[in-house]
Enzyme design. Structure first.
Site, PDB file in Angstrom:
ATOM      1  CG  ASP A 100      -1.696   1.159   1.310  1.00 54.71           C
ATOM      2  OD1 ASP A 100      -1.584   2.419   0.973  1.00 54.71           O
ATOM      3  OD2 ASP A 100      -3.103   1.044   1.992  1.00 54.71           O
ATOM      4  CG  HIS A 101       1.341   4.724  -2.965  1.00 53.65           C
ATOM      5  ND1 HIS A 101       0.338   4.206  -3.315  1.00 53.65           N
ATOM      6  CD2 HIS A 101       1.347   5.861  -3.084  1.00 53.65           C
ATOM      7  CE1 HIS A 101      -0.429   5.530  -4.090  1.00 53.65           C
ATOM      8  NE2 HIS A 101       0.327   6.103  -3.851  1.00 53.65           N
ATOM      9  CG  HIS A 142      -4.322   4.705  -0.544  1.00 54.70           C
ATOM     10  ND1 HIS A 142      -3.424   3.931  -0.756  1.00 54.70           N
ATOM     11  CD2 HIS A 142      -3.962   5.179  -2.070  1.00 54.70           C
ATOM     12  CE1 HIS A 142      -3.072   3.141  -2.057  1.00 54.70           C
ATOM     13  NE2 HIS A 142      -3.305   4.026  -3.121  1.00 54.70           N
TER      14      HIS A 142
HETATM   15  C1  BG6 Z   1      -3.553   4.287  -6.240  1.00 56.08           C
HETATM   16  C2  BG6 Z   1      -4.650   5.000  -6.662  1.00 56.08           C
HETATM   17  O1  BG6 Z   1      -3.328   3.675  -5.585  1.00 56.08           O
HETATM   18  O2  BG6 Z   1      -3.056   5.753  -5.709  1.00 56.08           O
HETATM   19  C3  BG6 Z   1      -4.733   6.001  -7.761  1.00 56.08           C
HETATM   20  O3  BG6 Z   1      -4.904   3.339  -7.745  1.00 56.08           O
HETATM   21  C4  BG6 Z   1      -4.878   7.057  -7.470  1.00 56.08           C
HETATM   22  O4  BG6 Z   1      -6.395   6.198  -7.938  1.00 56.08           O
HETATM   23  C5  BG6 Z   1      -3.286   7.136  -6.217  1.00 56.08           C
HETATM   24  O5  BG6 Z   1      -4.633   8.566  -8.167  1.00 56.08           O
HETATM   25  C6  BG6 Z   1      -3.048   8.629  -5.835  1.00 56.08           C
HETATM   26  O6  BG6 Z   1      -2.055   8.548  -4.828  1.00 56.08           O
HETATM   27  P1  BG6 Z   1      -0.526   9.376  -4.166  1.00 56.08           P
HETATM   28  O7  BG6 Z   1       0.417   8.955  -4.022  1.00 56.08           O
HETATM   29  O8  BG6 Z   1      -0.699  10.149  -5.252  1.00 56.08           O
HETATM   30  O9  BG6 Z   1      -1.741  10.302  -3.513  1.00 56.08           O
END
Ligand code: BG6
Length: 508
Positions: A194-195, A258
């Site tokens: 989960d980045h 997230h």
């Molecule tokens: C991803 C989603 O996991 O996270 C995307 O699939 C989203 O839809 C993205 O745009 C948002 O990531 P960040 O790091 O730009 O907030």
């Protein structure tokens, strides 16, 4: 970035020790170009990768080592967050190879195994990174196992498998999927990314809460009125995302992973230690206590929206690869409660959407107002001031952009009158540290190489996340997605979630 800081220095001390072969499945995809290879390059340039490592790009396209390396050089130059030095890039791509093969064919795995016989070129610890569509995960892992490319859990050399979300589409598919994976692998070998957990500012939530004695004692129902978590984006369906997105939507794409992870970090109990299991146990406990705050009907707790169009862009229904009758939500707002001693009665609001007014991810913890209103409160713009009601203190974790932590407090406005105005006590990353923050993937990839699963989601955690949103998925017919204007903060229906609670959405 220069090659001097490749080894030695304070960073070099954190070098990963185990030699490794990292195989990227789906190596011709966007993630490899934009995130994985640039992140690995930065780790290399900082002296953090092991002495011996090989990166294998596995895909169907008709490339060879040289073509693939050339593409990776371009990706690094385009997407590296730090300036790139030519010599370091050349020496880094010397570690990259290409394996042409069809992920669904066992022959491709047999050929890989043949290559792996050269243990000098392909170190025996293996990290398989599955950057492929979810429907191929199971068969890729099965084929690896069948081909003898996965070692026993706990043995040396080790095998680890990294998986990208989505981890299922609902509770039952997530369970089925976990069961299938756990037939081939041990939980300790699976790294579900989960980045958000790799973001520096997200990791700081736990440090901030548990390294400072002043906030934790007031982090509970006696002092906190509500918490709101927002992840708003200005993008729509760019980069051909339409097909995937229309099948998943905002609740599955952002909330179930997230946003719920942010909720865990800001509401979980302190873990006994910082081990992966201790932290993940606490997250699972709080997720199990989290529920939609339904007072009469589910629409008290959930609001779904879909962006309309205007001169600045298409509506969702006009986007590429979107069903013109789609009911998929691009905006979702939820009101949750946490049924435990600490948080009983404190509403928690979550909100996310595409094509909103601003790109901003933040957690705002709003405290209760003082019991007695002794002062007049004013809100001023330059010299024009209005008397307002008393303002609560708010603690804001700004995840991105303008990363930092801010505390809104009332102070006396200088002058002859005794009036109080809100000011910010703030800590910003850019004003405090003079360096760019590491990308989430840099941290997460290094953790997989070190075998540290703290920032990865465990199978029971994934299932607990799905349990929170499952009632929504079962009642979509009562929760039609209404249109909302693009470049705005969502829709008026989302304001109704605050009924019976203090405050409103922070649209800042
Ligand atoms: C991803 C989603 O996991 O996270 C995307 O699939 C989203 O839809 C993205 O745009 C948002 O990531 P960040 O790091 O730009 O907030």
């Amino acid at each position: 970035m220069s090659s001097e800081n490749k080894s030695g220095g304070p960073m070099g001390e954190n070098r990963v020790n185990d030699p490794v072969t990292l195989v990227i499945f789906g190596a011709s995809g966007d993630l490899t170009h934009r995130k994985l290879i640039p992140a690995l390059f930065i780790a290399y340039a900082q002296g953090l990768l092991p002495e011996a490592f090989t990166i294998v790009g596995f895909a169907r396209r008709d490339y060879d080592d040289d073509i693939f390396r050339g593409m990776m050089i371009d990706s690094i130059k385009k997407f590296s967050r730090l300036p790139v030095d030519e010599e370091t890039v050349r020496s880094f791509v010397g570690h990259i190879r290409y394996h042409k093969g069809d992920i669904s064919s066992l022959d491709a795995y047999a050929e890989l195994k043949e290559k792996f016989k050269d243990v000098e070129a392909y170190p025996e610890n293996r990290l398989y990174y599955l950057s492929i569509i979810p429907s191929l995960f199971e068969s890729a892992v099965e084929s690896l196992k069948q081909s003898g490319l996965i070692s026993e859990a706990g043995s040396k050399p080790w095998t680890r498998v990294v998986i990208e979300k989505p981890f299922g589409k609902d509770l039952s598919s997530a369970r089925a999927w976990n069961t299938a994976l756990l037939r081939q692998l041990d939980e300790s070998q699976i790294y579900r990314i989960d980045h958000y957990l790799g973001k520096e500012t997200v990791q700081n939530i736990l440090s901030f809460r548990f390294a400072n004695a002043i906030f934790e004692p007031v982090f509970n129902r006696s002092y906190i009125d509500h918490i709101q978590i927002t992840a708003s984006e200005t993008v729509g369906m760019e980069s051909g995302r339409g097909g995937y997105y229309d099948e998943y939507g905002a609740i599955r794409d952002m909330v179930t992973n997230h946003l719920l992870q942010l909720l865990c970090l800001v509401t979980m109990e302190p873990p006994g230690d910082l081990s992966a299991e201790a932290i993940r146990n606490e997250k699972v406990k709080v997720l199990n206590a989290a529920k939609l705050d339904i007072r009469e009907t589910i629409s008290d707790a959930v609001c779904r929206g879909q962006y309309g169009g205007d001169t600045s862009g298409k509506s969702y229904l006009e986007e590429d690869r979107i069903d013109p009758d789609s009911q998929t939500e691009t905006f979702a707002a939820l009101r949750l409660k946490i049924d435990n001693w600490r948080w009983a009665g404190v509403p928690i609001f979550l909100r996310t959407g595409k094509r909103m007014a601003k790109k901003a991810t933040e957690i705002a913890v709003q405290f209760k107002v003082p019991p007695l209103q002794l002062f007049q409160h004013v809100e001023c713009e330059e010299d024009v001031c209005d008397i307002t009601g008393i303002k609560p203190n708010t603690l804001i974790f700004r995840i991105q952009p303008d990363e930092g932590i801010f505390l809104k407090v009332g102070t006396k406005r200088p002058g002859m009158r005794f009036v109080v105005e809100d000011v910010n006590m703030d800590f910003s990353y850019s004003g405090t540290w003079n360096k760019s923050l590491p990308e989430a993937y840099e941290r997460l990839l290094l953790d997989t190489l070190r075998g540290d699963s703290t920032l990865f989601t465990r199978s029971d955690e994934v299932e607990a996340e799905w349990s929170v949103v499952q009632p929504i998925l079962e009642n979509l017919d009562q929760l039609k997605a209404c249109a909302y204007p693009p470049n705005a903060w969502g829709m008026p229906e989302a304001d109704k979630l605050f009924q019976g609670a203090e405050g409103c959405w922070r649209n800042e």
